[in-house]
Design a protein around this motif. Sequence first.
Motif, PDB file in Angstrom:
ATOM      1  N   GLU A  92      -1.323  -9.220 -11.718  1.00  0.00           N
ATOM      2  CA  GLU A  92      -0.609  -9.743 -10.376  1.00  0.00           C
ATOM      3  C   GLU A  92      -1.122  -9.005  -9.218  1.00  0.00           C
ATOM      4  N   ASN A  93      -1.774  -9.645  -8.000  1.00  0.00           N
ATOM      5  CA  ASN A  93      -2.272  -8.975  -7.120  1.00  0.00           C
ATOM      6  C   ASN A  93      -1.179  -8.035  -6.397  1.00  0.00           C
ATOM      7  N   TRP A  94      -1.663  -6.835  -6.157  1.00  0.00           N
ATOM      8  CA  TRP A  94      -0.677  -5.932  -5.584  1.00  0.00           C
ATOM      9  C   TRP A  94      -0.130  -6.292  -4.182  1.00  0.00           C
ATOM     10  N   ASP A  95      -0.700  -6.677  -3.253  1.00  0.00           N
ATOM     11  CA  ASP A  95      -0.183  -6.930  -2.021  1.00  0.00           C
ATOM     12  C   ASP A  95       0.460  -8.529  -1.911  1.00  0.00           C
ATOM     13  N   ASP A  96       0.394  -9.166  -2.861  1.00  0.00           N
ATOM     14  CA  ASP A  96       1.065 -10.219  -3.082  1.00  0.00           C
ATOM     15  C   ASP A  96       2.681  -9.953  -3.632  1.00  0.00           C
ATOM     16  N   VAL A  97       2.454  -9.009  -4.429  1.00  0.00           N
ATOM     17  CA  VAL A  97       3.981  -8.640  -4.984  1.00  0.00           C
ATOM     18  C   VAL A  97       4.518  -7.909  -3.789  1.00  0.00           C
ATOM     19  N   VAL A  98       4.105  -7.011  -3.008  1.00  0.00           N
ATOM     20  CA  VAL A  98       4.626  -6.405  -1.755  1.00  0.00           C
ATOM     21  C   VAL A  98       5.436  -7.344  -0.900  1.00  0.00           C
ATOM     22  N   ALA A  99       4.336  -8.216  -0.501  1.00  0.00           N
ATOM     23  CA  ALA A  99       4.837  -9.274   0.426  1.00  0.00           C
ATOM     24  C   ALA A  99       5.885  -9.937  -0.234  1.00  0.00           C
ATOM     25  N   ASP A 100       6.119 -10.634  -1.275  1.00  0.00           N
ATOM     26  CA  ASP A 100       7.119 -11.346  -1.969  1.00  0.00           C
ATOM     27  C   ASP A 100       8.402 -10.267  -1.968  1.00  0.00           C
ATOM     28  N   ALA A 101       8.190  -9.020  -2.327  1.00  0.00           N
ATOM     29  CA  ALA A 101       9.413  -8.201  -2.314  1.00  0.00           C
ATOM     30  C   ALA A 101      10.193  -8.289  -1.084  1.00  0.00           C
ATOM     31  N   VAL A 102       9.355  -8.180   0.108  1.00  0.00           N
ATOM     32  CA  VAL A 102       9.828  -8.117   1.459  1.00  0.00           C
ATOM     33  C   VAL A 102      10.433  -9.373   1.646  1.00  0.00           C
ATOM     34  N   ALA A 103       9.759 -10.288   1.469  1.00  0.00           N
ATOM     35  CA  ALA A 103      10.325 -11.727   1.622  1.00  0.00           C
ATOM     36  C   ALA A 103      11.727 -12.256   1.124  1.00  0.00           C
ATOM     37  N   ASN A 104      11.745 -11.459   0.140  1.00  0.00           N
ATOM     38  CA  ASN A 104      13.082 -11.613  -0.831  1.00  0.00           C
ATOM     39  C   ASN A 104      14.273 -10.223  -0.385  1.00  0.00           C
ATOM     40  N   ASP A 105      13.892  -9.558   0.783  1.00  0.00           N
ATOM     41  CA  ASP A 105      14.810  -8.627   1.111  1.00  0.00           C
ATOM     42  C   ASP A 105      15.048  -7.666   0.340  1.00  0.00           C
ATOM     43  N   LEU A 106      13.820  -7.176  -0.478  1.00  0.00           N
ATOM     44  CA  LEU A 106      14.082  -5.899  -1.224  1.00  0.00           C
ATOM     45  C   LEU A 106      12.828  -4.866  -0.694  1.00  0.00           C
ATOM     46  N   GLY A 107      13.844  -3.633  -0.723  1.00  0.00           N
ATOM     47  CA  GLY A 107      13.035  -2.545   0.073  1.00  0.00           C
ATOM     48  C   GLY A 107      12.612  -1.379  -1.043  1.00  0.00           C
ATOM     49  N   GLY A 108      11.456  -0.812  -0.405  1.00  0.00           N
ATOM     50  CA  GLY A 108      10.818   0.194  -1.195  1.00  0.00           C
ATOM     51  C   GLY A 108       9.418   0.226  -1.175  1.00  0.00           C
ATOM     52  N   LEU A 109       8.889  -1.061  -1.380  1.00  0.00           N
ATOM     53  CA  LEU A 109       7.324  -1.221  -1.539  1.00  0.00           C
ATOM     54  C   LEU A 109       6.578  -1.310  -0.120  1.00  0.00           C
ATOM     55  N   GLU A 110       7.299  -1.657   1.015  1.00  0.00           N
ATOM     56  CA  GLU A 110       6.582  -1.839   2.197  1.00  0.00           C
ATOM     57  C   GLU A 110       5.530  -1.075   2.635  1.00  0.00           C
ATOM     58  N   ALA A 111       5.947   0.146   2.488  1.00  0.00           N
ATOM     59  CA  ALA A 111       4.804   1.170   2.883  1.00  0.00           C
ATOM     60  C   ALA A 111       3.411   1.068   2.174  1.00  0.00           C
ATOM     61  N   LEU A 112       3.571   0.433   1.011  1.00  0.00           N
ATOM     62  CA  LEU A 112       2.342   0.392   0.141  1.00  0.00           C
ATOM     63  C   LEU A 112       1.570  -1.005   0.422  1.00  0.00           C
ATOM     64  N   SER A 113       1.895  -1.695   1.676  1.00  0.00           N
ATOM     65  CA  SER A 113       1.234  -2.900   1.809  1.00  0.00           C
ATOM     66  C   SER A 113      -0.292  -2.721   2.092  1.00  0.00           C
ATOM     67  N   GLY A 114      -0.903  -3.911   1.882  1.00  0.00           N
ATOM     68  CA  GLY A 114      -2.453  -4.023   2.110  1.00  0.00           C
ATOM     69  C   GLY A 114      -3.456  -3.220   1.229  1.00  0.00           C
ATOM     70  N   ILE A 115      -2.738  -2.552   0.299  1.00  0.00           N
ATOM     71  CA  ILE A 115      -3.590  -1.892  -0.684  1.00  0.00           C
ATOM     72  C   ILE A 115      -4.298  -2.695  -1.818  1.00  0.00           C
ATOM     73  N   PRO A 116      -5.341  -2.693  -1.746  1.00  0.00           N
ATOM     74  CA  PRO A 116      -6.111  -3.833  -2.646  1.00  0.00           C
ATOM     75  C   PRO A 116      -5.946  -3.456  -4.112  1.00  0.00           C
ATOM     76  N   GLY A 117      -6.152  -4.414  -4.860  1.00  0.00           N
ATOM     77  CA  GLY A 117      -6.188  -4.244  -6.445  1.00  0.00           C
ATOM     78  C   GLY A 117      -4.824  -4.967  -7.084  1.00  0.00           C
ATOM     79  N   LEU A 118      -4.804  -4.685  -8.369  1.00  0.00           N
ATOM     80  CA  LEU A 118      -3.724  -5.297  -9.244  1.00  0.00           C
ATOM     81  C   LEU A 118      -2.862  -4.297  -9.503  1.00  0.00           C
ATOM     82  N   VAL A 119      -1.533  -4.863  -9.967  1.00  0.00           N
ATOM     83  CA  VAL A 119      -0.410  -3.991 -10.278  1.00  0.00           C
ATOM     84  C   VAL A 119      -0.531  -3.059 -11.342  1.00  0.00           C
ATOM     85  N   GLY A 120      -1.499  -3.359 -12.539  1.00  0.00           N
ATOM     86  CA  GLY A 120      -1.485  -2.578 -13.449  1.00  0.00           C
ATOM     87  C   GLY A 120      -2.115  -1.184 -13.108  1.00  0.00           C
ATOM     88  N   ALA A 121      -2.785  -1.263 -11.998  1.00  0.00           N
ATOM     89  CA  ALA A 121      -3.653   0.090 -11.674  1.00  0.00           C
ATOM     90  C   ALA A 121      -2.603   0.909 -11.020  1.00  0.00           C
TER      91      ALA A 121
END
Length: 354
Positions: free
Chosen positions: A91-120
């Motif tokens: 999964e694309n990392w920033d897509d995951v962060v955006a989705d977490a924020v859209a679902n009112d889940l906090g914690g990842l938001e400061a890691l927005s915009g970082i390129p790459g995939l979740v596995g890294a």
Amino acid sequence: MTTPVPLAGYTTLRLGGPASVFLEATKSTEVIEAVRAADQAGEPLLVLGGGSNLVIGDAGFDGTVVRIATRGRGHDPLGDGLVRLTVEAGENWDDVVADAVANDLGGLEALSGIPGLVGATPVQNVGAYGVEVADLLLSVDLLDRRSGQVRQVSTAELGLGYRTSVLKGTDDAVVLRVSFALRTGGQSAPVRYAELANTLGVELGARVPAAQVRDAVLALRTGKGMVLDAEDHDTWSAGSFFTNPIVAEADLPRVLSLIHARLGPEIKVPRYPGGAGRVKLSAAWLIERAGFLRGHEAADGRVSLSHKHTLALTNRGKADTEDLLTLAREVRDGVRGAFEVDLHPEPVFVGCNL
């Protein structure tokens, strides 16, 4: 006969020679099968994610490249206002962060915009603006190449440190999926980074709506050329090329004396806690004070430091990997010569080195 596949198109630097064999795995079972097959055949293997933290040599990779393209996310309640977010490695990392924020889940938001995939993210212990993956990570599902088995490892087993883990620099295991603990309610993690706090107009330690933190971080990263843009060569990079150096407290007076001798005794040197008996210095600050300013060029202008941020080494469109390495060596050696501080690269090198 297999046609070699150029790897430059699979890295954010747009650099790198061809792979002898290139496979794309869209399911974790396909990843496992491809890796096991290469291992059983004794073939060289490169597992490729988003290519955002990767420098591939001009000769490419004489073996099999397996590109991780797995998808899938799941949420499970943990109680006490926490949710387990489990994400497939492709999964694309920033897509995951955006989705977490859209679902009112906090914690990842400061890691927005970082390129790459979740596995890294656990491999590098990805971090930015006062937050690291280590702060949120619950577990990682791995394919252990030594045993050929899939196993789940806890955060404690990963040896997470500043931009590193036991997974970095080794190919003994392949990340299949990652689980994080996030907080419900839409509020951010405590804001720990002064630049971000100033941008938000809040005190350090404050919590604000996660969406506000995401917007602020994306704006800050964009201003530094750290959000991918195909039209902006300042983003044709591997992100921050050097990690912030950590020196022993006992060595700090010697380093400070060299800095003050070069720049003047009144200069204030930014430094931060680096762990027991250690101090972290700013790589960007040292690079600039060693004489390498934004836009500094090498290889007849084919590569340069970003015009927005001196930590990013960029491909100006016609570079090869050796051009980039020439610039990296110049910067590394210049900082060492000026301040006797060693800069260490953050990206993974394949078929090349400094």
